[in-house]
Design a protein around this motif. Structure first.
Motif, PDB file in Angstrom:
ATOM      1  N   GLY A  66      10.009  22.298  56.487  1.00 43.61           N
ATOM      2  CA  GLY A  66       9.289  23.000  57.465  1.00 43.61           C
ATOM      3  C   GLY A  66       9.156  24.744  56.522  1.00 43.61           C
ATOM      4  N   THR A  67       7.920  25.177  56.910  1.00 41.18           N
ATOM      5  CA  THR A  67       7.252  26.215  55.882  1.00 41.18           C
ATOM      6  C   THR A  67       7.496  28.195  55.939  1.00 41.18           C
ATOM      7  OG1 THR A  67       4.967  25.715  55.585  1.00 41.18           O
ATOM      8  CG2 THR A  67       6.142  25.104  54.323  1.00 41.18           C
ATOM      9  N   SER A  68       7.487  27.354  57.915  1.00 40.93           N
ATOM     10  CA  SER A  68       6.744  28.610  58.962  1.00 40.93           C
ATOM     11  C   SER A  68       7.416  28.358  60.181  1.00 40.93           C
ATOM     12  CB  SER A  68       6.044  29.465  58.482  1.00 40.93           C
ATOM     13  OG  SER A  68       5.076  29.105  58.774  1.00 40.93           O
ATOM     14  N   GLY A  69       7.958  29.456  60.714  1.00 40.14           N
ATOM     15  CA  GLY A  69       8.379  28.569  62.798  1.00 40.14           C
ATOM     16  C   GLY A  69       6.369  29.170  63.701  1.00 40.14           C
ATOM     17  N   ARG A  70       6.555  28.682  64.093  1.00 39.77           N
ATOM     18  CA  ARG A  70       5.985  29.095  65.445  1.00 39.77           C
ATOM     19  C   ARG A  70       5.993  28.500  66.396  1.00 39.77           C
ATOM     20  NH1 ARG A  70       3.271  24.818  63.886  1.00 39.77           N
ATOM     21  NH2 ARG A  70       1.541  24.912  64.914  1.00 39.77           N
ATOM     22  N   ALA A  71       6.467  29.330  67.980  1.00 44.40           N
ATOM     23  CA  ALA A  71       6.563  29.404  68.942  1.00 44.40           C
ATOM     24  C   ALA A  71       5.544  29.135  69.963  1.00 44.40           C
ATOM     25  CB  ALA A  71       7.426  30.753  69.301  1.00 44.40           C
ATOM     26  N   ARG A  72       5.396  28.366  70.755  1.00 44.92           N
ATOM     27  CA  ARG A  72       4.605  28.314  71.790  1.00 44.92           C
ATOM     28  C   ARG A  72       5.057  29.306  72.821  1.00 44.92           C
ATOM     29  NH1 ARG A  72       0.570  26.212  71.334  1.00 44.92           N
ATOM     30  NH2 ARG A  72       0.583  25.391  73.962  1.00 44.92           N
ATOM     31  N   VAL A  73       4.137  30.610  73.876  1.00 42.32           N
ATOM     32  CA  VAL A  73       4.558  31.677  74.485  1.00 42.32           C
ATOM     33  C   VAL A  73       3.462  31.010  75.184  1.00 42.32           C
ATOM     34  CG1 VAL A  73       5.659  32.973  72.944  1.00 42.32           C
ATOM     35  CG2 VAL A  73       3.150  32.455  73.186  1.00 42.32           C
ATOM     36  N   VAL A  74       3.421  31.767  76.215  1.00 45.00           N
ATOM     37  CA  VAL A  74       1.788  31.638  77.336  1.00 45.00           C
ATOM     38  C   VAL A  74       2.097  33.386  77.077  1.00 45.00           C
ATOM     39  CG1 VAL A  74       1.204  32.348  79.831  1.00 45.00           C
ATOM     40  CG2 VAL A  74       3.570  30.446  79.511  1.00 45.00           C
ATOM     41  N   ALA A  75       0.635  33.508  76.658  1.00 47.22           N
ATOM     42  CA  ALA A  75      -0.070  34.957  76.331  1.00 47.22           C
ATOM     43  C   ALA A  75      -1.238  35.164  77.771  1.00 47.22           C
ATOM     44  CB  ALA A  75      -0.813  34.852  75.489  1.00 47.22           C
ATOM     45  N   ASN A  85       8.109  24.622  67.368  1.00 46.86           N
ATOM     46  CA  ASN A  85       7.545  23.858  65.813  1.00 46.86           C
ATOM     47  C   ASN A  85       7.323  24.476  64.634  1.00 46.86           C
ATOM     48  OD1 ASN A  85       6.337  21.416  64.467  1.00 46.86           O
ATOM     49  ND2 ASN A  85       5.056  21.360  66.625  1.00 46.86           N
ATOM     50  N   VAL A  86       7.100  23.219  63.089  1.00 44.94           N
ATOM     51  CA  VAL A  86       6.957  23.893  62.029  1.00 44.94           C
ATOM     52  C   VAL A  86       5.721  24.101  61.617  1.00 44.94           C
ATOM     53  CG1 VAL A  86       9.629  24.817  61.644  1.00 44.94           C
ATOM     54  CG2 VAL A  86       8.225  22.347  60.901  1.00 44.94           C
ATOM     55  N   ALA A  87       5.584  24.534  60.376  1.00 46.31           N
ATOM     56  CA  ALA A  87       3.820  24.101  59.418  1.00 46.31           C
ATOM     57  C   ALA A  87       4.895  24.060  58.333  1.00 46.31           C
ATOM     58  CB  ALA A  87       3.135  25.554  58.965  1.00 46.31           C
ATOM     59  N   GLY A  88       4.695  23.158  58.052  1.00 50.67           N
ATOM     60  CA  GLY A  88       5.370  22.355  56.669  1.00 50.67           C
ATOM     61  C   GLY A  88       4.286  21.299  55.428  1.00 50.67           C
ATOM     62  N   VAL A  89       5.587  21.244  54.420  1.00 46.93           N
ATOM     63  CA  VAL A  89       5.013  20.348  53.437  1.00 46.93           C
ATOM     64  C   VAL A  89       5.452  19.242  53.464  1.00 46.93           C
ATOM     65  CG1 VAL A  89       3.882  22.262  52.221  1.00 46.93           C
ATOM     66  CG2 VAL A  89       5.998  21.780  51.700  1.00 46.93           C
ATOM     67  N   GLY A  90       4.711  18.278  52.479  1.00 42.35           N
ATOM     68  CA  GLY A  90       5.467  16.552  52.598  1.00 42.35           C
ATOM     69  C   GLY A  90       4.825  16.969  51.010  1.00 42.35           C
ATOM     70  N   ILE A  91       5.502  16.058  50.662  1.00 48.62           N
ATOM     71  CA  ILE A  91       4.438  15.010  48.794  1.00 48.62           C
ATOM     72  C   ILE A  91       4.306  13.937  48.987  1.00 48.62           C
ATOM     73  CG2 ILE A  91       4.612  14.762  46.434  1.00 48.62           C
ATOM     74  CD1 ILE A  91       6.321  17.114  46.823  1.00 48.62           C
ATOM     75  N   LEU A  92       2.612  13.814  48.700  1.00 46.83           N
ATOM     76  CA  LEU A  92       2.291  11.823  49.431  1.00 46.83           C
ATOM     77  C   LEU A  92       3.567  11.174  48.224  1.00 46.83           C
ATOM     78  CD1 LEU A  92       0.727  11.019  51.199  1.00 46.83           C
ATOM     79  CD2 LEU A  92       0.144  12.743  50.433  1.00 46.83           C
ATOM     80  N   LYS A  93       3.987   9.831  48.985  1.00 45.23           N
ATOM     81  CA  LYS A  93       4.234   9.264  47.518  1.00 45.23           C
ATOM     82  C   LYS A  93       3.667   8.510  46.192  1.00 45.23           C
ATOM     83  CE  LYS A  93       7.669   5.032  48.427  1.00 45.23           C
ATOM     84  NZ  LYS A  93       8.035   4.478  49.661  1.00 45.23           N
ATOM     85  N   GLU A  94       2.750   8.345  46.145  1.00 47.23           N
ATOM     86  CA  GLU A  94       2.064   7.862  45.478  1.00 47.23           C
ATOM     87  C   GLU A  94       1.383   9.304  44.379  1.00 47.23           C
ATOM     88  OE1 GLU A  94       1.778   5.253  48.834  1.00 47.23           O
ATOM     89  OE2 GLU A  94       0.938   7.144  48.427  1.00 47.23           O
ATOM     90  N   ASP A  99      14.562  16.680  67.318  1.00 47.20           N
ATOM     91  CA  ASP A  99      14.158  16.573  66.662  1.00 47.20           C
ATOM     92  C   ASP A  99      13.106  16.549  65.864  1.00 47.20           C
ATOM     93  OD1 ASP A  99      13.421  15.513  64.388  1.00 47.20           O
ATOM     94  OD2 ASP A  99      14.979  13.028  64.067  1.00 47.20           O
ATOM     95  N   LEU A 100      12.668  17.286  64.784  1.00 49.36           N
ATOM     96  CA  LEU A 100      10.824  17.922  65.568  1.00 49.36           C
ATOM     97  C   LEU A 100      10.538  16.288  64.533  1.00 49.36           C
ATOM     98  CD1 LEU A 100      10.528  21.341  64.390  1.00 49.36           C
ATOM     99  CD2 LEU A 100      10.726  20.310  66.197  1.00 49.36           C
ATOM    100  N   SER A 101      10.972  15.652  63.941  1.00 45.08           N
ATOM    101  CA  SER A 101      10.357  13.671  62.846  1.00 45.08           C
ATOM    102  C   SER A 101       9.797  13.563  63.989  1.00 45.08           C
ATOM    103  CB  SER A 101      11.639  13.776  62.096  1.00 45.08           C
ATOM    104  OG  SER A 101      11.821  14.833  61.379  1.00 45.08           O
ATOM    105  N   LYS A 102      10.130  13.780  65.630  1.00 46.26           N
ATOM    106  CA  LYS A 102      10.288  13.033  66.432  1.00 46.26           C
ATOM    107  C   LYS A 102       8.620  13.298  67.242  1.00 46.26           C
ATOM    108  CE  LYS A 102      14.819  11.256  67.455  1.00 46.26           C
ATOM    109  NZ  LYS A 102      15.593  11.479  68.818  1.00 46.26           N
ATOM    110  N   LEU A 103       8.262  13.820  67.106  1.00 47.16           N
ATOM    111  CA  LEU A 103       6.807  14.989  67.240  1.00 47.16           C
ATOM    112  C   LEU A 103       5.629  13.693  66.602  1.00 47.16           C
ATOM    113  CD1 LEU A 103       7.555  18.463  67.471  1.00 47.16           C
ATOM    114  CD2 LEU A 103       7.681  16.748  69.817  1.00 47.16           C
ATOM    115  N   ASP A 104       6.082  12.841  66.266  1.00 46.85           N
ATOM    116  CA  ASP A 104       4.706  11.986  65.354  1.00 46.85           C
ATOM    117  C   ASP A 104       4.025  11.297  66.258  1.00 46.85           C
ATOM    118  OD1 ASP A 104       7.451  10.043  66.382  1.00 46.85           O
ATOM    119  OD2 ASP A 104       6.340   9.128  64.462  1.00 46.85           O
TER     120      ASP A 104
END
Length: 327
Positions: free
Chosen positions: A116-125, A244-253, A307-312
């Motif tokens: 994750g690179t930054s956090g983003r909270a769900r809210v009710v505006a 939740n988070v914004a985040g980065v991953g590096i492609l395997k190839e 586990d945020l990975s389960k949000l897939d």
């Protein structure tokens, strides 16, 4: 002699420019938010960044379709669900331990495949002229009450909303998630294209409350000044309190993994984390970097233990939204 030296230098500089490394990034984060960071990264490292912008779910699907032939080196996702989908498909490579360890374990892949690179909270505006804070439900589930009929706004096609629905499915089950969607739909909510449009509608008094990410209100205030809108955080542990988070991953190839790792590391450096805090009003995830003064400390936002990975399961959520007539 001088002319020869000038020619030599010119050729050398041209060769260096041609040899400059270029990373291809698929970004589910919009250009206005993250374009300046890519520019700073290039200035700092000399590594050029070629970006394909789009919605996180669509880019994740594209990456899965492209497979090993993808031109992408890095996936910069708006939420953990898109990253989880690629990780589960075996499309991401492990990140260095020193990069992963900068972020709390709950905000990174358990297998070390994304961070994750930054956090983003769900809210009710809500519109402060039409609603008192004490009138708002403590749980997101309370908005199915008929008293909210004709007063709500949502953005069902938005990736962050869909990530919340996935959270609801994981925490409460399919039946409860279906019941909530049907309950909100019965309240005739207005449909908007994104979070920003919901904030605009609230400021006009078009709706009384809407489901958004926390930072859209601050972005609107930055552009337009004070608005009659505030964020409501539901009770700790509630599905509606998801961080939740914004985040980065590096492609395997990726054949440019070293440069890609430099980008991932850069996004967790104090400069980038401060940018997320002060410019996009997100929660920094690296210890020692303070959030914007307008925000509570991240530790005080009661995100459910998940586990945020389960949000897939993006397809499962989209199917549910379609089955309930929301999409």
């Amino acid at each position: 002699m001088t002319r020869l030296l000038s020619l030599f230098l010119s050729l050398t500089l041209s060769s260096t420019a041609l040899a400059a490394e270029t990373l291809t990034v698929y970004s589910g984060r919009n250009e206005k938010l993250v374009g300046p960071l890519f520019k700073k990264f290039t200035e700092k490292t000399g590594i050029e960044v070629k970006v394909r912008y789009g919605e996180t779910p669509q880019l994740a699907a594209t990456l899965l379709e492209e497979g090993a032939k993808t031109p992408a080196d890095v996936f910069f996702a708006q939420d953990a669900g898109g990253l989880g989908a690629l990780a589960n498909a075996g499309r991401l490579q492990a990140l260095p331990k020193e990069t992963l360890d900068k972020v709390d374990a709950r905000f990174r892949s358990p297998q070390g495949l994304w961070v994750g690179t930054s956090g983003r909270a769900r809210v009710v505006a809500y519109n402060t002229k039409k609603v008192k804070a004490e009138e708002l439900p403590k749980s997101i589930l309370g908005f199915t009450d008929p008293k909210w009929k004709g007063r709500l706004g949502w953005a069902p096609t938005n990736a962050s909303f869909q990530a919340f629905v996935t959270t609801l499915r994981l925490m409460k089950g399919e039946e409860a998630a279906t019941k909530w969607l049907q309950g909100i739909k019965a309240n005739n909510p207005r449909v908007y294209k994104n979070n920003a449009a919901i904030i605009e509608a609230l400021s006009r008094g078009e709706i009384d409350a809407g489901f958004v990410n926390h930072y859209y209100l601050f972005a609107a205030k930055k552009d337009k000044g004070e608005l009659p809108v505030a964020n409501h955080f539901v009770e700790a542990g509630d599905p509606g309190a998801l961080v939740n988070v914004a985040g980065v991953g590096i492609l395997k190839e990726s054949k440019k993994a070293d440069a890609a790792r430099k980008l991932a590391a850069y996004l967790l450096e104090p400069e980038a984390q401060a940018y997320f805090s002060q410019e996009t009003f997100e929660f920094p995830l690296v210890a020692g970097v303070k959030p914007s003064a307008a925000l509570p400390e991240l530790s005080k936002v009661g995100s459910p233990q998940l586990d945020l990975s389960k949000l897939d399961d993006l397809r499962g959520t989209v199917k549910l939204l379609q089955d309930t007539g929301v999409l």
